[in-house]
Design an enzyme around this catalytic site. Structure first.
Site, PDB file in Angstrom:
ATOM      1  N   ASN A   5      13.394  12.650  -3.563  1.00 54.54           N
ATOM      2  CA  ASN A   5      14.685  12.944  -2.926  1.00 54.54           C
ATOM      3  C   ASN A   5      15.713  13.531  -3.886  1.00 54.54           C
ATOM      4  O   ASN A   5      16.739  14.061  -3.456  1.00 54.54           O
ATOM      5  CB  ASN A   5      15.257  11.679  -2.255  1.00 54.54           C
ATOM      6  CG  ASN A   5      14.480  11.333  -0.991  1.00 54.54           C
ATOM      7  OD1 ASN A   5      13.599  12.084  -0.568  1.00 54.54           O
ATOM      8  ND2 ASN A   5      14.805  10.196  -0.397  1.00 54.54           N
ATOM      9  N   CYS A  47      12.681  13.699  14.145  1.00 52.46           N
ATOM     10  CA  CYS A  47      11.569  13.370  13.276  1.00 52.46           C
ATOM     11  C   CYS A  47      11.149  11.948  13.576  1.00 52.46           C
ATOM     12  O   CYS A  47      11.694  11.318  14.476  1.00 52.46           O
ATOM     13  CB  CYS A  47      11.919  13.572  11.817  1.00 52.46           C
ATOM     14  SG  CYS A  47      12.787  12.196  11.108  1.00 52.46           S
ATOM     15  N   ARG A  54      18.051  12.517  13.860  1.00 51.59           N
ATOM     16  CA  ARG A  54      18.493  13.212  12.642  1.00 51.59           C
ATOM     17  C   ARG A  54      19.238  14.526  12.896  1.00 51.59           C
ATOM     18  O   ARG A  54      18.749  15.612  12.579  1.00 51.59           O
ATOM     19  CB  ARG A  54      17.316  13.408  11.691  1.00 51.59           C
ATOM     20  CG  ARG A  54      16.713  12.086  11.313  1.00 51.59           C
ATOM     21  CD  ARG A  54      15.689  12.184  10.245  1.00 51.59           C
ATOM     22  NE  ARG A  54      16.251  12.160   8.898  1.00 51.59           N
ATOM     23  CZ  ARG A  54      15.506  12.013   7.809  1.00 51.59           C
ATOM     24  NH1 ARG A  54      14.213  11.893   7.899  1.00 51.59           N
ATOM     25  NH2 ARG A  54      16.071  11.986   6.630  1.00 51.59           N
ATOM     26  N   ASP A  56      15.284   3.278   3.088  1.00 55.92           N
ATOM     27  CA  ASP A  56      13.932   3.654   2.678  1.00 55.92           C
ATOM     28  C   ASP A  56      13.125   2.471   2.137  1.00 55.92           C
ATOM     29  O   ASP A  56      11.936   2.619   1.845  1.00 55.92           O
ATOM     30  CB  ASP A  56      13.988   4.761   1.603  1.00 55.92           C
ATOM     31  CG  ASP A  56      14.307   6.120   2.211  1.00 55.92           C
ATOM     32  OD1 ASP A  56      14.411   6.216   3.448  1.00 55.92           O
ATOM     33  OD2 ASP A  56      14.450   7.095   1.440  1.00 55.92           O
ATOM     34  N   ARG A  96       3.365  11.900   1.370  1.00 52.86           N
ATOM     35  CA  ARG A  96       4.591  12.680   1.221  1.00 52.86           C
ATOM     36  C   ARG A  96       5.505  12.091   0.141  1.00 52.86           C
ATOM     37  O   ARG A  96       6.339  12.805  -0.429  1.00 52.86           O
ATOM     38  CB  ARG A  96       5.363  12.728   2.553  1.00 52.86           C
ATOM     39  CG  ARG A  96       4.756  13.675   3.574  1.00 52.86           C
ATOM     40  CD  ARG A  96       5.668  13.795   4.778  1.00 52.86           C
ATOM     41  NE  ARG A  96       7.039  13.813   4.362  1.00 52.86           N
ATOM     42  CZ  ARG A  96       8.016  13.105   4.922  1.00 52.86           C
ATOM     43  NH1 ARG A  96       7.776  12.337   5.958  1.00 52.86           N
ATOM     44  NH2 ARG A  96       9.240  13.184   4.481  1.00 52.86           N
TER      45      ARG A  96
HETATM   46  C1  UD1 Z   1      18.214  11.148   2.901  1.00 49.44           C
HETATM   47  C2  UD1 Z   1      16.844  10.867   2.329  1.00 49.44           C
HETATM   48  C3  UD1 Z   1      16.123   9.820   3.155  1.00 49.44           C
HETATM   49  C4  UD1 Z   1      16.983   8.589   3.293  1.00 49.44           C
HETATM   50  C5  UD1 Z   1      18.384   8.943   3.796  1.00 49.44           C
HETATM   51  C6  UD1 Z   1      19.334   7.764   3.811  1.00 49.44           C
HETATM   52  C7  UD1 Z   1      16.187  12.979   1.333  1.00 49.44           C
HETATM   53  C8  UD1 Z   1      15.241  14.132   1.353  1.00 49.44           C
HETATM   54  N1  UD1 Z   1      16.070  12.088   2.310  1.00 49.44           N
HETATM   55  O1  UD1 Z   1      18.008  11.689   4.199  1.00 49.44           O
HETATM   56  O2  UD1 Z   1      14.905   9.494   2.508  1.00 49.44           O
HETATM   57  O3  UD1 Z   1      16.365   7.723   4.225  1.00 49.44           O
HETATM   58  O4  UD1 Z   1      18.962   9.947   2.954  1.00 49.44           O
HETATM   59  O5  UD1 Z   1      19.423   7.181   2.571  1.00 49.44           O
HETATM   60  O6  UD1 Z   1      16.987  12.832   0.428  1.00 49.44           O
HETATM   61  N2  UD1 Z   1      23.551  12.083  10.272  1.00 49.44           N
HETATM   62  C9  UD1 Z   1      24.263  12.656  11.292  1.00 49.44           C
HETATM   63  N3  UD1 Z   1      24.617  13.982  11.182  1.00 49.44           N
HETATM   64  C10 UD1 Z   1      24.291  14.741  10.100  1.00 49.44           C
HETATM   65  C11 UD1 Z   1      23.565  14.128   9.043  1.00 49.44           C
HETATM   66  C12 UD1 Z   1      23.210  12.797   9.157  1.00 49.44           C
HETATM   67  O7  UD1 Z   1      24.573  12.028  12.280  1.00 49.44           O
HETATM   68  O8  UD1 Z   1      24.646  15.926  10.057  1.00 49.44           O
HETATM   69  C13 UD1 Z   1      23.142  10.665  10.392  1.00 49.44           C
HETATM   70  C14 UD1 Z   1      21.611  10.520  10.425  1.00 49.44           C
HETATM   71  O9  UD1 Z   1      21.107  10.715  11.735  1.00 49.44           O
HETATM   72  C15 UD1 Z   1      21.424   9.118   9.935  1.00 49.44           C
HETATM   73  C16 UD1 Z   1      22.549   8.962   8.901  1.00 49.44           C
HETATM   74  O10 UD1 Z   1      23.504   9.972   9.202  1.00 49.44           O
HETATM   75  O11 UD1 Z   1      21.623   8.206  10.979  1.00 49.44           O
HETATM   76  C17 UD1 Z   1      22.088   9.082   7.462  1.00 49.44           C
HETATM   77  O12 UD1 Z   1      21.493  10.321   7.258  1.00 49.44           O
HETATM   78  P1  UD1 Z   1      21.570  11.099   5.873  1.00 49.44           P
HETATM   79  O13 UD1 Z   1      22.284  10.272   4.849  1.00 49.44           O
HETATM   80  O14 UD1 Z   1      22.025  12.464   6.113  1.00 49.44           O
HETATM   81  O15 UD1 Z   1      20.029  11.152   5.469  1.00 49.44           O
HETATM   82  P2  UD1 Z   1      19.210  12.393   4.971  1.00 49.44           P
HETATM   83  O16 UD1 Z   1      20.002  13.189   3.993  1.00 49.44           O
HETATM   84  O17 UD1 Z   1      18.613  13.099   6.134  1.00 49.44           O
END
Ligand code: UD1
Length: 417
Positions: free
Chosen positions: A23, A116, A121, A305, A397
C-alpha cells in the site's frame, strides 16, 4: 485457480523477514509519473498488484525493469493519458493514477473502478479533491474524463480521512501552482512514505502523518533511490499467526511504531511482545484470551486490514469477543467461512459477536478477499485436520511467498494450482 492446503496443529516458531509495503508501493509508483528521471525503488514487493501497476505505467509509455530486488522506473518517455480498461478493472489502486496522470499531461481518462469484494468503495472524495484543484471531470458511461489547463493550490477539506483520496490529491497538488492544504487528511504511515518519496525527488510536501498536509506545487528536481517502508499488515498477520498457534516468532524489519494498535490487541489476547528497534519477538499463550471490543478506525486506530485476522484469532479465544468494522461495509465475508470450520459467530450490521471454540476443524473454504483469505489461512493453522482454501490468488495480492514463509516457521501449507 490456486488453492492453499493447510494441515493445522503446528505451533509456529522461527524468524521471519517482513517485505516492503504494497500500500506504500502503489501510490509511490503512481508518483513516479511526476518525476521525469529514473527512480530506483528498493524493498518494492513483487506482488501481483505491483506488477499490474507497472504494466499500467508501461502502457502509459514509462520504462520499468527489475534490478534484483529493486525496481527502476523511468517516466521520461511517458506519452499517454488513458488508463486501459482491463488493467484498471483488475487493480483498484489504478485510481491513484488519476492525480498523477492529470498532473503530468493535464488530461486523464480512466474507467470507474466500481465495487469490490469488501464494499462499494466510491471515489467521490478523490474527484471532489481533484475538482477543487481545478480539474474538470466528466463521468460518462463508466469513464472518468479529467482535464484542466492550470491547477491552482487551495484548501481541500476531506469529509472523511480517505487514504486513497489523500494520496491522489497530494499528487495533483505537487503539480499545481501555489500551496495546497489538505484538511482532515488520512494519517496512515503509507502517506508519510509517499511524502518522503516526493521530498526525495525535490517536491515540497510537509505535514503527512498529521491531519493537515501542505504541498507547495513545483517540479521534481531529480530522480532518487528510495526504500519502501515495511508492510505493517504483513507484519501484523505473521504476529497473529504466531498468536493463533500458541507460537513464538521473531519478526525482523517491521516498524513497531506503525503497529501500536495491533500490538496492544495482541497483548490483550495474552501475548508477550518484546521490541528492539526493527526486531519484534512474540511469545503467545496456548490459547488466546477474548477481546472485549475491537473497533476498526482510520490510523492510528486499529486497521481494517487486520480485522479479519483478529476475527480468526477470536474464533479460538477463551471467551466472547466483539468486533466492530467501521471502515468498510462488507468486510465480514470470512465469518461464514469460519463457521464452516466450526467457528461460532453472529453478525449484526457492522458488529460481529465471536464466541471462541476449543478447536476449529478443517473444511473447504473460499478466500473472498485478500485479508479475509489471510484470516482463513491463520484459522487453518490452528484447526484440526486439513483445510483447503480456494481462490488463493486473492491472498497472493498482498503476501509474497506466504506458503514458503509459513513453512519456514514449521507450518504445513502447500499450494495447489
Ligand atoms: C486503502 C488501502 C486499503 C485499506 C484502506 C483503509 C491501499 C491500496 N489500500 O484503501 O488496504 O483497507 O486504505 O485503511 O492503500 N470512501 C468514500 N469515498 C471516497 C473514498 C473512500 O466514501 O472517495 C470510503 C470508502 O468506501 C471506505 C472509507 O472511505 O468506507 C475508507 O476508504 P479509503 O481510506 O479511501 O481506503 P482506500 O484508499 O481505498
Amino acid at each position: 485457480m490456486a488453492q492453499f492446503l493447510v494441515e493445522g496443529g503446528a505451533r509456529l516458531s522461527g524468524t521471519i523477514l517482513v517485505h516492503g509495503s504494497k500500500n506504500a508501493a502503489l501510490p509511490i509508483l503512481a508518483a513516479t509519473l511526476l518525476v521525469e528521471a529514473p527512480v530506483v525503488l528498493k524493498n518494492c514487493p513483487r506482488l501481483r498488484d505491483v506488477e499490474n501497476m507497472i504494466r499500467i505505467l508501461t502502457e502509459l509509455g514509462c520504462k520499468a525493469h527489475w534490478e534484483g530486488a529493486a525496481l527502476v522506473v523511468d517516466s521520461r518517455s511517458a506519452n499517454r493519458y488513458t488508463l486501459s480498461e482491463s488493467l484498471s478493472k483488475e487493480l483498484r489502486s489504478s485510481i491513484f493514477l488519476l492525480g498523477s496522470v492529470l498532473g503530468r499531461f493535464k488530461r486523464a481518462v480512466a474507467t470507474y473502478p466500481g465495487g469490490c469484494e469488501i464494499g462499494n468503495r466510491p471515489i467521490d472524495l478523490h474527484l471532489k479533491g481533484l475538482r477543487r484543484l481545478g480539474a474538470r471531470i466528466d463521468e460518462d458511461g463508466g469513464y472518468i474524463c479529467c482535464e484542466g489547463d492550470v491547477f491552482l493550490g487551495t484548501t481541500v477539506p476531506l469529509d472523511y480521512p480517505s487514504v486513497g483520496a489523500t494520496e491522489n490529491i497530494m499528487l495533483l497538488a505537487c503539480m499545481a501552482k501555489g500551496e495546497t492544504v489538505i484538511h482532515n487528511a488520512a494519517r496512515e504511515p503509507e502517506i508519510v512514505d509517499l511524502q518522503d518519496f516526493l521530498c526525495a525527488c525535490g517536491f515540497e510536501v510537509r505535514g503527512a502523518g498529521s491531519s493537515e498536509i501542505v504541498i507547495t506545487g513545483g517540479r521534481a528536481k531529480q530522480g532518487c533511490t528510495y526504500s519502501i517502508m515495511p508492510d505493517r499488515i504483513v507484519a501484523g498477520t505473521y504476529l497473529t499467526a504466531a498468536a493463533i498457534t500458541g507460537g513464538e516468532l521473531e519478526l525482523v524489519g517491521a516498524r513497531p511504531e506503525h503497529m501500536v494498535a495491533v500490538l496492544e490487541k495482541l497483548q490483550d489476547s495474552g501475548a508477550y511482545i518484546r521490541m528492539d528497534g526493527m526486531r519484534m519477538i512474540i511469545k503467545s499463550p496456548k490459547r488466546p484470551s477474548e477481546l472485549q471490543r475491537l473497533e476498526t478506525l482510520p490510523y492510528p486506530g486499529f486497521p481494517t486490514d487486520m480485522q479479519p485476522q483478529f476475527f480468526a484469532l477470536c474464533s479460538v479465544a477463551g471467551g466472547i469477543s466483539i468486533l466492530v468494522e467501521n471502515v468498510f461495509e462488507n468486510r465480514f465475508r470470512h465469518a461464514q467461512e469460519l463457521i464452516k470450520m466450526g467457528g461460532r459467530n453472529t453478525l449484526r450490521g457492522t458488529m460481529a459477536i465471536v464466541r471462541g471454540v476449543d478447536r476449529l476443524h478443517g473444511a473447504a473454504v473460499t478466500a473472498h478477499d485478500l485479508r479475509g483469505g489471510a484470516a482463513l489461512v491463520l484459522a487453518a493453522l490452528a484447526a484440526e485436520g486439513t483445510t483447503s482454501i480456494a481462490c488463493a490468488e486473492r491472498i497472493d495480492r498482498g503476501y509474497l511467498h506466504l506458503e514458503t514463509a509459513l513453512q519456514s516457521l514449521g507450518a504445513k501449507v502447500f499450494r495447489k494450482d
